[in-house]
Design a protein around this motif. Structure first.
Motif, PDB file in Angstrom:
ATOM      1  N   GLN A 203      16.435 -37.593 -60.958  1.00 43.01           N
ATOM      2  CA  GLN A 203      15.374 -37.740 -59.971  1.00 43.01           C
ATOM      3  C   GLN A 203      15.937 -37.412 -58.590  1.00 43.01           C
ATOM      4  O   GLN A 203      16.960 -37.966 -58.186  1.00 43.01           O
ATOM      5  CB  GLN A 203      14.816 -39.164 -59.998  1.00 43.01           C
TER       6      GLN A 203
ATOM      7  N   LEU B 115      15.248 -36.763 -54.330  1.00 43.73           N
ATOM      8  CA  LEU B 115      14.419 -36.954 -53.140  1.00 43.73           C
ATOM      9  C   LEU B 115      14.701 -35.811 -52.182  1.00 43.73           C
ATOM     10  O   LEU B 115      15.850 -35.606 -51.772  1.00 43.73           O
ATOM     11  CB  LEU B 115      14.712 -38.290 -52.463  1.00 43.73           C
TER      12      LEU B 115
ATOM     13  N   ALA C  31      10.882 -27.420 -54.116  1.00 46.73           N
ATOM     14  CA  ALA C  31      10.342 -28.272 -55.173  1.00 46.73           C
ATOM     15  C   ALA C  31      10.007 -27.464 -56.422  1.00 46.73           C
ATOM     16  O   ALA C  31      10.264 -27.902 -57.549  1.00 46.73           O
ATOM     17  CB  ALA C  31       9.109 -29.019 -54.667  1.00 46.73           C
TER      18      ALA C  31
ATOM     19  N   GLU D  76      11.883 -28.330 -59.877  1.00 48.24           N
ATOM     20  CA  GLU D  76      11.101 -28.811 -61.017  1.00 48.24           C
ATOM     21  C   GLU D  76      11.209 -27.869 -62.209  1.00 48.24           C
ATOM     22  O   GLU D  76      11.175 -28.302 -63.362  1.00 48.24           O
ATOM     23  CB  GLU D  76       9.641 -28.983 -60.611  1.00 48.24           C
TER      24      GLU D  76
ATOM     25  N   GLU E 106      10.607 -35.919 -55.500  1.00 42.12           N
ATOM     26  CA  GLU E 106       9.656 -36.471 -54.540  1.00 42.12           C
ATOM     27  C   GLU E 106       9.991 -35.893 -53.174  1.00 42.12           C
ATOM     28  O   GLU E 106      11.148 -35.559 -52.903  1.00 42.12           O
ATOM     29  CB  GLU E 106       9.731 -38.001 -54.503  1.00 42.12           C
ATOM     30  N   GLN E 107       8.978 -35.791 -52.308  1.00 42.40           N
ATOM     31  CA  GLN E 107       9.171 -35.147 -51.015  1.00 42.40           C
ATOM     32  C   GLN E 107       8.722 -36.032 -49.861  1.00 42.40           C
ATOM     33  O   GLN E 107       7.762 -36.790 -49.985  1.00 42.40           O
ATOM     34  CB  GLN E 107       8.364 -33.846 -50.937  1.00 42.40           C
ATOM     35  N   THR E 108       9.417 -35.900 -48.744  1.00 41.12           N
ATOM     36  CA  THR E 108       8.987 -36.472 -47.480  1.00 41.12           C
ATOM     37  C   THR E 108       9.640 -35.656 -46.364  1.00 41.12           C
ATOM     38  O   THR E 108      10.711 -35.076 -46.562  1.00 41.12           O
ATOM     39  CB  THR E 108       9.372 -37.959 -47.345  1.00 41.12           C
TER      40      THR E 108
ATOM     41  N   ARG F 234      11.835 -44.912 -49.214  1.00 40.58           N
ATOM     42  CA  ARG F 234      11.723 -44.410 -50.595  1.00 40.58           C
ATOM     43  C   ARG F 234      12.950 -44.806 -51.419  1.00 40.58           C
ATOM     44  O   ARG F 234      12.816 -45.248 -52.559  1.00 40.58           O
ATOM     45  CB  ARG F 234      11.582 -42.885 -50.582  1.00 40.58           C
TER      46      ARG F 234
ATOM     47  N   SER G  82      12.839 -46.943 -54.886  1.00 37.86           N
ATOM     48  CA  SER G  82      12.987 -46.208 -56.146  1.00 37.86           C
ATOM     49  C   SER G  82      14.405 -45.682 -56.276  1.00 37.86           C
ATOM     50  O   SER G  82      15.120 -45.525 -55.285  1.00 37.86           O
ATOM     51  CB  SER G  82      12.002 -45.028 -56.203  1.00 37.86           C
TER      52      SER G  82
END
Length: 232
Positions: A5, A7, A20, A24, A31-33, A42, A46
């Motif tokens: 996983q 980030l 991404a 993937e 996950e993105q921010t 985040r 997680s």
């Protein structure tokens, strides 16, 4: 490799989507921010196996996010790859000395980025590509579903086995009870946090085999880690 996983902290929306898509496609979760403060929230909520971190983001800078991640017990060992347009030698040195495991200068090839991710994960998640996980004389044979310490069989229940496997995939990392509950039992589990302590005690008793050094370290107010600094 188990499904890692990731980030991604990147405020360029187009670049973030491109990264991404390639990540993937290789089978990783992502996950993105684009916000440094949110990135810290985040990772507190997680578990991530790797952080892709842009240096120049709004608000809290990437270098400060990296510094704070290295100070937090739960993320001290989380691999970080810095993404930045700052290619000067002094900038690279600053990024690496702050705690980044790798440093990629923009513009970069998405294929190279994916290769760098795989290389960092190989270094930080030992033996996940093989059928055996090993640490300090402790060996888990994933094919035979057997555990041994210094050659002696270690009988484990299903939950203790999953718990030990998670620790062996992340040796030295400190995990909170909440993190272990989500990762080993599943996010939808209704099990109480104290149940984690019960299974940790069972696992500790099983793998220590009497008078051998304790390989599970309790970190007060933080959680547990598999390392050689446990109390005998």
């Amino acid at each position: 490799m188990t499904n890692a996983q990731i980030l991604l902290v990147e405020d360029d929306a187009a670049l973030a989507e491109l990264i991404a898509w390639h990540v993937e496609r290789e089978g990783y979760g992502i996950e993105q921010t684009g916000d440094g403060e949110e990135a810290l929230l985040r990772v507190a909520e997680s578990h991530f196996d790797l952080v892709l971190l842009d240096w120049m983001i709004e608000g809290l800078s990437g270098i400060e996010v990296c510094r704070r991640l290295r100070r937090m017990p739960e993320t001290r060992g989380t691999p970080i790859i810095m993404l930045t347009a700052r290619g000067e030698e002094e900038d690279r040195i600053r990024g690496l000395t702050t705690g980044a495991d790798d440093y990629i200068t923009k513009p970069f090839s998405p294929r190279e980025l994916v290769a760098r991710i795989a290389a960092v994960l190989r270094r930080t998640r030992p033996a996940v590509n093989s059928e055996r996980l090993q640490y300090e004389g402790l060996e888990m044979d994933l094919a035979e579903h057997r555990v041994r310490r210094d050659g002696q069989a270690v009988p484990l229940g299903p939950t203790e086995y999953r718990l030990l496997r998670y620790f062996l995939e992340h040796p030295g990392r400190v995990f909170s009870r909440e993190r272990l509950l989500d990762s080993v039992w599943g996010q939808d589990s209704e099990i109480e946090l104290r149940t984690v302590d019960v299974h940790i005690r069972r696992l500790r008793k099983a793998i220590n085999l009497g008078e051998r050094p304790d390989l599970i370290r309790t970190v007060r107010s933080a959680g547990y880690a598999l390392d050689g600094e446990g109390v005998a």
